[in-house]
Scaffold this motif. Structure first.
Motif, PDB file in Angstrom:
ATOM      1  N   MET A 212      87.701   8.749  25.015  1.00 55.37           N
ATOM      2  CA  MET A 212      86.892   8.890  26.522  1.00 55.37           C
ATOM      3  C   MET A 212      88.196   8.077  27.494  1.00 55.37           C
ATOM      4  O   MET A 212      88.070   8.855  28.338  1.00 55.37           O
ATOM      5  N   ARG A 213      88.645   7.235  26.818  1.00 57.74           N
ATOM      6  CA  ARG A 213      90.248   6.498  27.717  1.00 57.74           C
ATOM      7  C   ARG A 213      91.458   7.871  28.017  1.00 57.74           C
ATOM      8  O   ARG A 213      91.374   7.832  29.039  1.00 57.74           O
ATOM      9  N   GLU A 214      91.250   8.186  27.422  1.00 57.18           N
ATOM     10  CA  GLU A 214      91.884   9.419  27.080  1.00 57.18           C
ATOM     11  C   GLU A 214      91.838  10.432  27.888  1.00 57.18           C
ATOM     12  O   GLU A 214      92.996  10.902  28.875  1.00 57.18           O
ATOM     13  N   LEU A 215      90.815  10.813  27.828  1.00 54.29           N
ATOM     14  CA  LEU A 215      89.915  12.061  28.957  1.00 54.29           C
ATOM     15  C   LEU A 215      89.865  11.717  30.056  1.00 54.29           C
ATOM     16  O   LEU A 215      90.324  12.583  31.122  1.00 54.29           O
ATOM     17  N   ALA A 216      89.321  10.122  30.368  1.00 55.14           N
ATOM     18  CA  ALA A 216      89.633  10.059  31.987  1.00 55.14           C
ATOM     19  C   ALA A 216      90.769   9.489  32.553  1.00 55.14           C
ATOM     20  O   ALA A 216      90.918  10.301  33.470  1.00 55.14           O
ATOM     21  N   HIS A 217      91.905   9.449  31.600  1.00 53.02           N
ATOM     22  CA  HIS A 217      93.912   9.431  32.434  1.00 53.02           C
ATOM     23  C   HIS A 217      93.891  10.991  32.630  1.00 53.02           C
ATOM     24  O   HIS A 217      94.169  11.112  34.106  1.00 53.02           O
ATOM     25  N   LEU A 218      93.311  11.649  31.961  1.00 56.97           N
ATOM     26  CA  LEU A 218      93.614  13.264  31.990  1.00 56.97           C
ATOM     27  C   LEU A 218      92.824  13.138  33.623  1.00 56.97           C
ATOM     28  O   LEU A 218      93.713  14.688  34.046  1.00 56.97           O
ATOM     29  N   ALA A 219      91.615  13.411  33.522  1.00 54.49           N
ATOM     30  CA  ALA A 219      90.764  13.907  34.420  1.00 54.49           C
ATOM     31  C   ALA A 219      91.614  13.392  36.088  1.00 54.49           C
ATOM     32  O   ALA A 219      91.432  14.019  37.065  1.00 54.49           O
ATOM     33  N   PHE A 245      84.531  16.473  31.316  1.00 61.21           N
ATOM     34  CA  PHE A 245      83.495  15.981  30.562  1.00 61.21           C
ATOM     35  C   PHE A 245      82.569  16.891  30.690  1.00 61.21           C
ATOM     36  O   PHE A 245      80.786  16.787  29.754  1.00 61.21           O
ATOM     37  N   GLY A 246      81.805  17.999  31.317  1.00 61.24           N
ATOM     38  CA  GLY A 246      80.639  18.935  31.658  1.00 61.24           C
ATOM     39  C   GLY A 246      80.440  20.202  30.071  1.00 61.24           C
ATOM     40  O   GLY A 246      81.576  19.807  29.237  1.00 61.24           O
ATOM     41  N   ASP A 247      80.049  21.122  30.417  1.00 63.90           N
ATOM     42  CA  ASP A 247      80.237  21.996  29.591  1.00 63.90           C
ATOM     43  C   ASP A 247      81.300  23.137  29.474  1.00 63.90           C
ATOM     44  O   ASP A 247      81.723  24.241  29.164  1.00 63.90           O
ATOM     45  N   GLY A 248      81.857  22.826  30.388  1.00 60.93           N
ATOM     46  CA  GLY A 248      82.993  23.741  30.960  1.00 60.93           C
ATOM     47  C   GLY A 248      82.444  24.548  32.224  1.00 60.93           C
ATOM     48  O   GLY A 248      83.516  24.732  32.928  1.00 60.93           O
ATOM     49  N   ALA A 249      81.656  24.450  32.378  1.00 60.67           N
ATOM     50  CA  ALA A 249      81.339  25.544  34.275  1.00 60.67           C
ATOM     51  C   ALA A 249      81.676  24.885  34.962  1.00 60.67           C
ATOM     52  O   ALA A 249      81.153  23.343  36.086  1.00 60.67           O
ATOM     53  N   VAL A 250      82.454  25.430  35.873  1.00 61.72           N
ATOM     54  CA  VAL A 250      82.995  25.316  37.202  1.00 61.72           C
ATOM     55  C   VAL A 250      80.889  24.936  38.277  1.00 61.72           C
ATOM     56  O   VAL A 250      80.994  26.273  38.426  1.00 61.72           O
ATOM     57  N   PRO A 251      81.150  23.783  38.745  1.00 59.97           N
ATOM     58  CA  PRO A 251      80.034  23.669  40.025  1.00 59.97           C
ATOM     59  C   PRO A 251      80.225  24.537  40.865  1.00 59.97           C
ATOM     60  O   PRO A 251      81.649  24.380  41.433  1.00 59.97           O
ATOM     61  N   THR A 252      79.015  24.884  41.620  1.00 60.82           N
ATOM     62  CA  THR A 252      79.863  25.601  43.683  1.00 60.82           C
ATOM     63  C   THR A 252      78.900  24.606  44.407  1.00 60.82           C
ATOM     64  O   THR A 252      77.301  25.423  44.281  1.00 60.82           O
ATOM     65  N   LEU A 253      79.032  23.645  44.899  1.00 56.84           N
ATOM     66  CA  LEU A 253      78.530  23.004  45.324  1.00 56.84           C
ATOM     67  C   LEU A 253      77.788  23.258  47.052  1.00 56.84           C
ATOM     68  O   LEU A 253      76.621  23.423  47.356  1.00 56.84           O
ATOM     69  N   ASP A 254      78.582  25.224  47.708  1.00 52.84           N
ATOM     70  CA  ASP A 254      77.987  24.847  48.891  1.00 52.84           C
ATOM     71  C   ASP A 254      76.826  25.982  48.142  1.00 52.84           C
ATOM     72  O   ASP A 254      75.258  26.347  48.351  1.00 52.84           O
ATOM     73  N   GLY A 255      76.724  27.161  46.949  1.00 52.47           N
ATOM     74  CA  GLY A 255      75.805  28.194  45.821  1.00 52.47           C
ATOM     75  C   GLY A 255      75.270  27.819  45.118  1.00 52.47           C
ATOM     76  O   GLY A 255      74.564  28.988  44.995  1.00 52.47           O
TER      77      GLY A 255
END
Length: 291
Positions: A212-219, A245-255
């Motif tokens: 998780m540390r490595e993943l957080a650094h990349l993020a 950190f999620g399932d890979g699906a990108v959220p749309t904040l407006d729609g």
């Protein structure tokens, strides 16, 4: 008095050059390995302060700044000497002759002598093959992708082993002081295959924390790059967190969210909470501004 001077005068810049933006925020943000190096440097500087401060000093902070480099270099050499590694690695004449005077192989031999006294590891490998492959390309100008530096390493080792006592003292001995490299996940083997490790030297929690540390650094690196390019902070944070950190699906904040609505989708619930997103965006921006 020493540790803040060492952090701002040495560690912070080194962590930025290593590509560790989180570690460059403060001492509290240093990852475990970086914190160990920082403690070694502080100890080395304290050692030199105690040894050299034989007269009254008006400005101790400034005086310490003047000896940070020499103190940490000397400390590094002392630590190498304690495990039997050469303090100033050089290729002896018999080794140069045994390698036929090949400039690259001699340079690689020095890199190997330096590596054995370095406390870091190369993941599950004994030697940092990938970085030395890139080094070979730069050194020789041969950018052929089929080049395998492992053959060069073995060629150097064969010559080194000809002097058994020297090899055991300056290569094999120091190399044995490195931490045992442990794969993040055990390799999958067919049923009954005895090659599967019987014992993991770290527990699941430690392994997951490292991942998780490595993943957080990349993020964080991805967010910093996109934010500095002028992209919308809320969109950047939501998209990077969803991918990392999620399932890979990108959220749309407006729609509306496109993440799954499964009961265990904790990351999805965070990304659907605009208040939480605002808090995360504020925290990310604070870190980026400090870099």
């Amino acid at each position: 008095m020493v540790y803040p001077v060492v952090y701002t005068g040495l560690t912070q810049g080194m962590e930025r050059r290593r590509g560790h933006p989180a570690c460059a925020v403060s001492v509290r943000h240093l990852a475990d390995d970086c914190l160990d190096r920082f403690h070694d440097d502080v100890e080395a500087v304290v050692h030199d302060v105690v040894r050299r401060a034989t007269a009254p000093i008006d400005n101790l902070d400034a005086w310490i700044c003047g000896l940070i480099n020499s103190a940490t270099v000397n400390g590094h050499r002392r630590r190498r000497g304690e495990i039997g590694a050469l303090q100033r690695p050089r290729a002896p004449k018999w080794l140069v002759d045994g390698l036929g005077g090949d400039r690259w192989l001699v340079h690689l031999a020095v890199q190997m002598l330096n590596w054995v006294g370095n406390p870091v590891t190369a993941g599950t490998n004994v030697w940092p093959v990938d970085s030395w492959t890139a080094l070979r390309c730069r050194f020789t100008g041969d950018w052929d992708g089929s080049v395998d530096v492992r053959h060069d390493i073995e060629a150097v080792l064969r010559v080194m082993r000809a002097k058994r006592e020297w090899y055991e003292r300056y290569v094999e001995g120091p190399l044995g002081h490195k931490h045992v490299p442990v794969p993040r996940y055990a390799p999958e083997c067919p049923a009954g295959d005895q090659d599967t490790p019987a014992l993991s030297l770290i527990d699941v929690g430690e392994r997951d924390d490292l991942y998780m540390r490595e993943l957080a650094h990349l993020a964080m690196t991805a967010m910093r790059t996109r934010l500095r390019a002028g992209e919308d902070p809320a969109t950047v944070v939501a998209e990077v967190i969803a991918v990392a950190f999620g399932d890979g699906a990108v959220p749309t904040l407006d729609g509306g969210p496109r993440l799954s609505d499964t009961a265990g989708d904790h990351v999805g619930r965070i990304l659907r909470d605009r208040g939480r997103i605002r808090d995360i965006v504020a925290a990310v921006l604070a870190v980026v501004e400090d870099l």
